[in-house]
Design a protein around this motif. Structure first.
Motif, PDB file in Angstrom:
ATOM      1  N   UNK A   1      -8.279   2.180  -0.689  1.00 39.87           N
ATOM      2  CA  UNK A   1      -6.953   1.755  -1.147  1.00 39.87           C
ATOM      3  C   UNK A   1      -6.789   1.961  -2.650  1.00 39.87           C
ATOM      4  N   UNK A   2      -7.865   1.671  -3.426  1.00 41.53           N
ATOM      5  CA  UNK A   2      -7.746   1.794  -4.888  1.00 41.53           C
ATOM      6  C   UNK A   2      -7.654   3.265  -5.314  1.00 41.53           C
ATOM      7  N   UNK A   3      -8.486   4.121  -4.712  1.00 40.61           N
ATOM      8  CA  UNK A   3      -8.458   5.535  -5.106  1.00 40.61           C
ATOM      9  C   UNK A   3      -7.128   6.173  -4.708  1.00 40.61           C
ATOM     10  N   UNK A   4      -6.668   5.871  -3.480  1.00 35.32           N
ATOM     11  CA  UNK A   4      -5.399   6.436  -3.019  1.00 35.32           C
ATOM     12  C   UNK A   4      -4.236   5.955  -3.876  1.00 35.32           C
ATOM     13  N   UNK A   5      -4.215   4.653  -4.177  1.00 36.30           N
ATOM     14  CA  UNK A   5      -3.137   4.095  -5.008  1.00 36.30           C
ATOM     15  C   UNK A   5      -3.115   4.758  -6.378  1.00 36.30           C
ATOM     16  N   UNK A   6      -4.310   4.985  -6.936  1.00 44.23           N
ATOM     17  CA  UNK A   6      -4.395   5.623  -8.258  1.00 44.23           C
ATOM     18  C   UNK A   6      -3.881   7.050  -8.214  1.00 44.23           C
ATOM     19  N   UNK A   7      -4.244   7.795  -7.159  1.00 46.20           N
ATOM     20  CA  UNK A   7      -3.758   9.183  -7.070  1.00 46.20           C
ATOM     21  C   UNK A   7      -2.222   9.190  -7.022  1.00 46.20           C
ATOM     22  N   UNK A   8      -1.664   8.259  -6.228  1.00 44.16           N
ATOM     23  CA  UNK A   8      -0.207   8.158  -6.146  1.00 44.16           C
ATOM     24  C   UNK A   8       0.387   7.837  -7.509  1.00 44.16           C
TER      25      UNK A   8
END
Ligand code: 57M
Length: 358
Positions: A268-275
């Motif tokens: 969730x953290x990596x995906x949120x950051x990419x977004x």
């Protein structure tokens, strides 16, 4: 910290001038994060084993029973190496950098609570989908509301390949940006179902966005490439560099056969950051290409669930997300993973080509 301690010395010793350069600090942020995770990895995995933070495996899918008990919550290792490196090499007076750190921590917290409930409280489902979505939306709303009021940032939407099409979304930009962040976070989460399947493309995306944020923060390059120029955004290249390093360090242990999974705290953290990074450098639509693999996995779930409901129990794929379909067709896990990585590299190259095709 190193930046703040050593750059001022450049007045007396010119060698420290090198700390001024974002490119230099990003490369060392990558190497530092990689080193931290490789050094801490074995002890961390051992500790997770000791406190019994192991993965529960669902019975209904492809045969993953041999993975039962694999230590999870590797996202904590990714977080420690990524943030440790950013604190060393980043300019900690940069507000864009802090917003990105906040997104990582905020989305990570939602994932942490989910993992904690599943592992420690033995609640198999963890947080409900609605609660997770609410948590992600609150974090995204907080940062996007600050971002749209920062100097130099606009609510225009840049369209790849068409430099003259830049509709201003005004207030609608806020829900749009939230959708990008929450969507990216969940898409990475859905993809994280085979060893190294999610972290490989995350590394590729982070490397690609390192370039996008760098040119967006560079007045001459941004003008030359006819993309948005946002002063200060370039510092987030250091974060992207650390993300690549932390991701590669995690992959060292998550590579097939995995010794550790990242858990929701990682996905969730990596995906949120990419977004968020895509939103930051105004390349929201490019994220669909760079992260095409995550998009395809998500679409496979939407189609499968939609068709399943409409047809009263029929399926398009043997099982969604798509990687399960190939597994159930008998394709070996490592082959699926490497082929998905190849696709993600190709997609990143296509996305980078849009910088010149305008
Ligand atoms: C989490 N989590 C993995 C690990 C990882 C709506 C529905 C499609 C949702 C979806 C879902 O819940 N997805 C999100 C996927 C799980 O991995 C853990 O979760 C973390 C990420 N959140 O870090 O901690 C399992 O994945 C495997 N794994 C590896 N290597 C890794 O490096 O092998 C993970 C990381 C691990 C391990 O086995 O236990 C997961 O898949 O559960 N649900 C599904 O994906 C389910 N699909 C499904 O129900 N499909 C249905 C339709 C109608 C929705 C269908 O097609 O018929 C499947 N998931 C599983 N088994 N495990 C169902 C079968």
């Amino acid at each position: 910290m190193l930046y703040h301690l050593l750059y001022p010395l450049s007045q007396d010793y010119t060698v420290f001038n090198v700390f001024r350069y974002i490119t230099f600090r990003s490369i060392y942020a990558l190497l530092t994060a990689l080193l931290i995770s490789i050094v801490l990895g074995p002890k961390f995995i051992e500790w997770l084993r000791k406190i019994k933070f192991g993965q529960y495996i669902q019975e209904d899918g492809p045969k993953h029973q041999n993975k039962a008990g694999t230590p999870t919550m590797g996202g904590l290792l990714i977080g420690a190496s990524l943030l440790g490196s950013v604190f060393l090499w980043g300019d900690l007076t940069n507000k864009f950098l802090w917003l990105t750190i906040f997104v990582f921590l905020g989305f990570g917290l939602v994932g942490f609570v989910d993992d904690y409930l599943k592992i420690v409280k033995k609640q198999n489902k963890g947080l409900s989908a609605q609660t997770k979505f609410l948590g992600q939306t609150i974090v995204a709303l907080g940062v996007v509301s600050i971002l749209v009021n920062m100097p130099g940032y606009t609510t225009e939407l840049l369209v790849p390949f068409f430099k003259d099409i830049r509709p201003d979304l005004y207030l609608f930009y806020i829900p749009f940006a939230i959708f990008v962040m929450v969507g990216a976070s969940n898409a990475v989460n859905l993809t994280d179902g085979l060893d190294g399947l999610a972290i490989g493309p995350v590394v590729v995306c982070a490397a690609c966005f390192a370039l996008f944020v760098y040119v967006t923060g560079h007045s001459q390059l941004a003008r030359y490439l006819q993309i948005a120029y946002i002063p200060g955004v370039g510092e987030v290249t250091v974060f992207c560099g650390a993300m690549v390093g932390a991701g590669l360090g995690f992959l060292w242990f998550n590579a097939y056969p995995a010794q550790i999974f990242m858990g929701d705290v990682g996905s969730l953290s990596l995906g949120g950051c990419l977004g968020f990074i895509a939103v930051l450098c105004k390349q929201e639509l490019i994220l669909v290409i760079v992260g095409g693999l995550f998009v395809v996995e998500t679409i496979s779930v939407i189609l499968q669930v939609g068709y399943f409901k409409l047809s009263g129990g029929k399926r398009i794929f043997r099982m969604a997300p798509l990687h399960h379909h190939f597994e159930l067709k008998g394709v070996p896990e490592s082959k699926i993973i490497v082929r998905f990585w190849i696709l993600s590299i190709l997609l990143a190259l296509v996305a980078l080509s849009t910088l010149k095709l305008r």
